[in-house]
Design a protein around this motif. Structure first.
Motif, short mmCIF file in Angstrom:
data_model
loop_
_atom_site.label_atom_id
_atom_site.label_comp_id
_atom_site.label_asym_id
_atom_site.label_seq_id
_atom_site.Cartn_x
_atom_site.Cartn_y
_atom_site.Cartn_z
N MET A 2 -14.57 28.61 25.72
CA MET A 2 -14.47 28.27 24.30
C MET A 2 -15.65 27.41 23.88
O MET A 2 -16.01 27.37 22.71
CB MET A 2 -13.20 27.48 24.07
N ASN A 50 -4.40 16.47 20.26
CA ASN A 50 -4.26 17.84 20.76
C ASN A 50 -3.92 17.78 22.24
O ASN A 50 -4.66 17.17 23.01
CB ASN A 50 -5.60 18.60 20.67
N TYR A 60 -8.87 24.30 32.16
CA TYR A 60 -8.51 25.49 31.40
C TYR A 60 -9.64 25.94 30.48
O TYR A 60 -9.51 26.93 29.77
CB TYR A 60 -7.23 25.23 30.58
N CYS A 61 -10.73 25.18 30.42
CA CYS A 61 -11.79 25.46 29.45
C CYS A 61 -13.08 25.93 30.08
O CYS A 61 -13.69 26.89 29.61
CB CYS A 61 -12.04 24.22 28.60
N GLU A 85 -0.70 26.18 23.20
CA GLU A 85 -0.52 27.11 24.33
C GLU A 85 -1.87 27.42 24.95
O GLU A 85 -2.83 27.71 24.24
CB GLU A 85 0.14 28.41 23.83
N LYS A 86 -1.88 27.36 26.26
CA LYS A 86 -3.13 27.58 27.00
C LYS A 86 -3.54 29.05 26.89
O LYS A 86 -2.75 29.95 27.17
CB LYS A 86 -2.92 27.19 28.46
N MET A 87 -4.78 29.25 26.47
CA MET A 87 -5.27 30.62 26.35
C MET A 87 -6.07 30.99 27.60
O MET A 87 -6.70 30.12 28.21
CB MET A 87 -6.14 30.74 25.10
N GLY A 133 -17.98 22.94 23.04
CA GLY A 133 -18.49 21.80 23.76
C GLY A 133 -18.00 20.45 23.21
O GLY A 133 -17.00 20.39 22.52
N GLU A 134 -18.73 19.44 23.55
CA GLU A 134 -18.36 18.12 23.07
C GLU A 134 -19.37 17.68 22.00
O GLU A 134 -20.52 17.35 22.32
CB GLU A 134 -18.30 17.13 24.24
N THR A 165 -17.17 21.10 16.24
CA THR A 165 -16.51 21.14 17.53
C THR A 165 -17.58 21.42 18.58
O THR A 165 -18.75 21.19 18.36
CB THR A 165 -15.34 22.17 17.49
N ILE A 182 -9.00 31.79 29.34
CA ILE A 182 -10.45 31.76 29.09
C ILE A 182 -11.21 32.18 30.34
O ILE A 182 -10.99 31.62 31.41
CB ILE A 182 -10.91 30.32 28.71
N VAL A 220 -3.09 20.43 25.40
CA VAL A 220 -2.88 21.78 25.92
C VAL A 220 -1.72 21.70 26.92
O VAL A 220 -1.70 20.82 27.80
CB VAL A 220 -4.16 22.33 26.59
N GLY A 247 -15.04 26.55 20.43
CA GLY A 247 -13.59 26.34 20.54
C GLY A 247 -13.16 25.48 19.44
O GLY A 247 -12.15 25.04 19.17
N SER A 258 -8.54 15.40 21.80
CA SER A 258 -7.79 16.03 22.88
C SER A 258 -7.26 14.96 23.82
O SER A 258 -8.01 14.09 24.27
CB SER A 258 -8.72 16.97 23.67
N THR A 317 -13.54 17.83 16.08
CA THR A 317 -12.64 17.85 17.24
C THR A 317 -13.44 17.35 18.43
O THR A 317 -14.56 17.80 18.67
CB THR A 317 -12.11 19.28 17.50
N THR A 318 -12.88 16.39 19.16
CA THR A 318 -13.64 15.73 20.23
C THR A 318 -12.73 15.40 21.41
O THR A 318 -11.52 15.27 21.25
CB THR A 318 -14.28 14.42 19.70
#
Ligand SMILES: Nc1nc2c(ncn2[C@@H]2O[C@H](COP(=O)(O)OP(=O)(O)OP(=O)(O)O)[C@@H](O)[C@H]2O)c(=O)[nH]1
Ligand SMILES: C[S@@+](CC[C@H](N)C(=O)[O-])C[C@H]1O[C@@H](n2cnc3c(N)ncnc32)[C@H](O)[C@@H]1O
Ligand code: SF4
Ligand code: SF4
Length: 316
Positions: A311, A157, A30-31, A186-188, A70-71, A68, A190, A159, A316, A119, A95-96
Motif C-alpha cells: 500500500m 486506525n 501486514y503492509c 479489516e486486514k487486506m 509510506g510515512e 498519506t 497485500i 488493523v 495506502g 495508526s 494519515t501517519t
C-alpha cells in the motif's frame, strides 16, 4: 476544461489520497516486508510538481486531499506540502504512523493541518514493536497527545490482527479516555502477505458486545468507515474492505509519490501523470485524471487480486 467528476456508476469522485513518499520508518507486517526497496529520490515528484498537480486537482473539482504514504512525515518538505494543500483546498488531512507527530504537530498545525488519522495497532509496547517491526509505542502515544492538545481532529486506525485482537476493548477504552474515534480495519491481502491471519470485523463487533454499539450516520472524514457509538459515547468505526465492500459509494482516487494515479486501491493499474506534470501540460494532466475516473471498477475482488506492490507504493 471542466467536466463532472462523476464516473459511469454515478459515483462522485472528489477525494484524493496522495502518497507523498513510499518510504517508511516502520515495517508493519501486514503492509510491507522487512527488507524492501524504495523509489529513488529522482523518481519522486518535486515540491513544484506537487504545487502544480494539487492546483489542477482543485481546479477540476476535487474537494478533499489526504496526505498519506509510506510515512508522510519522512518527507523533508512536508510542511511546505501541507501549506500548499491547505491554501488550495482550505484544509489538509494526513494519515501517519505518529512516530514524528510529537516533534512536528505544532508546525504542521501552523501550516494548516487540522485532521490527522494515526495508526495504533496496540497499546502494549512489545506487541506494538512486534507488529510494526521496530516502532516505539511511547513516541506515538506522545504524538497523539500533542496533536489533540493543540486542537487537531484525531482519529485512531487499528488493523485487526490475531496479535491485537484481545486488546481491542482496551484500545476502545483508550480512545474513550482521549475522547476521540477509533476505527478497526479489516486486514487486506497485500503482496505476498496472504490472509491466513484474517479476522473479520464481525468478530470485533461480537467482542465489543454488538448490542452496546448503536449505528450512527455520520459524514466524519468522508472515508469508507461505518460508525457506531458505544453506550459511553465513544465513536467506533469499521473499514471492511473484505467482508462488506463499500465500492458503491467510493469517492476517491489515489495518487503516488512518483505521479501515478490509481483508480482503485485494489488494483495495480494506473495512469501516469508524471510526464505531463513535469512539462506543466495542464490539459493533458486533466485528461488523464478524467481517464483514471473512467477506469474505476464498480467493485473489487480483494481476496483474489494479484497485486504485488504494498500500500505504501500505491498510496495506502
Ligand atoms: N479498500 C479500500 N480501503 C480504503 C479506501 N480508503 C481508505 N481505505 C483504507 O482505510 C484505512 C484508513 O484510511 P485513512 O487513511 O485513515 O483514511 P479514511 O478513513 O479514508 O479517511 P477519512 O474518512 O477522511 O478520515 C486504510 O487502511 C486505507 O487503506 C478505499 O477506497 N478502499
Ligand atoms: C499505508 S498506511 C500510510 C500512512 C501511515 N504510514 C500509517 O501507517 O498510518 C495507511 C493506512 O493503511 C493501513 N494498512 C496498511 N496495510 C494494510 C493492510 N494490509 N490492510 C488494511 N490496512 C492496511 C494502515 O494501518 C494505515 O492506517
Ligand atoms: S502501515 Fe504505515 S507505518 Fe506501517 S509499514 Fe505501512 S506505511 Fe509504514
Ligand atoms: S476497493 Fe476500489 S472501488 Fe472499492 S472502495 Fe476501495 S478504491 Fe473504491
Amino acid at each position: 476544461m471542466k467536466r463532472e467528476l462523476k464516473d459511469e456508476f454515478g459515483r462522485n469522485i472528489s477525494y484524493l489520497r496522495f502518497s507523498i513518499t513510499d518510504r517508511c520508518n516502520f515495517r508493519c507486517f501486514y503492509c510491507m516486508p522487512e527488507s524492501t526497496s524504495f523509489l529513488p529520490e529522482s523518481e519522486l515528484l518535486t515540491l513544484d510538481d506537487i504545487r502544480f498537480a494539487v492546483q489542477i486537482f482543485k481546479e477540476i473539482g476535487f474537494k478533499k486531499l489526504r496526505l498519506t504514504g509510506g510515512e508522510p512525515t519522512l518527507r523533508s518538505d512536508l510542511l511546505e506540502i501541507v501549506s500548499i494543500v491547505s491554501k488550495t483546498f482550505g484544509s489538509c488531512a494526513m494519515t501517519t504512523n505518529g512516530s514524528k507527530l510529537k516533534e512536528l504537530a505544532f508546525e504542521l498545525y501552523s501550516a494548516g493541518l487540522r485532521e490527522v488519522n494515526v495508526s495504533l495497532d496496540s497499546i502494549d509496547s512489545e506487541t506494538f514493536f512486534w507488529i510494526t517491526r521496530g516502532g516505539k509505542l511511547k513516541e506515538v502515544l506522545e504524538g497523539i497527545d500533542k496533536a489533540i492538545s493543540i486542537g487537531m481532529k484525531v482519529k485512531l486506525n487499528t488493523v485487526i490482527t490475531q496479535e491485537n485482537f484481545s486488546e481491542i476493548p482496551e484500545l476502545v477504552q483508550y480512545a474513550a479516555k482521549l475522547g476521540i474515534p477509533i476505527r478497526f480495519i479489516e486486514k487486506m491481502p497485500i503482496g505476498k502477505n496472504n490472509n491466513r491471519h484474517f479476522i473479520p470485523h464481525k468478530k470485533v463487533l461480537e467482542l465489543l458486545h454488538e448490542n452496546d454499539l448503536i449505528p450512527i450516520e455520520t459524514r466524519m472524514g468522508n472515508g469508507p468507515a461505518r460508525y457506531y457509538k458505544t453506550s459511553r459515547g465513544t465513536v467506533v468505526g469499521f473499514i471492511t474492505a473484505i467482508t462488506h465492500n463499500f465500492c458503491n459509494s467510493c469517492n476517491r482516487l489515489r495518487f503516488s509519490a512518483d505521479g501515478k494515479l490509481f483508480p482503485c486501491l485494489a488494483y495495480d493499474y494506473h495512469v501516469s501523470l508524471k510526464g505531463a506534470i513535469k512539462s506543466r501540460r495542464s490539459d493533458e494532466v486533466k485528461r488523464n485524471i478524467y481517464n483514471a475516473i473512467s477506469l474505476k471498477p464498480l467493485r473489487h475482488e480483494l481476496l483474489n487480486r494479484t497485486q504485488s506492490n504494498g500500500m505504501n507504493r500505491m498510496g495506502g
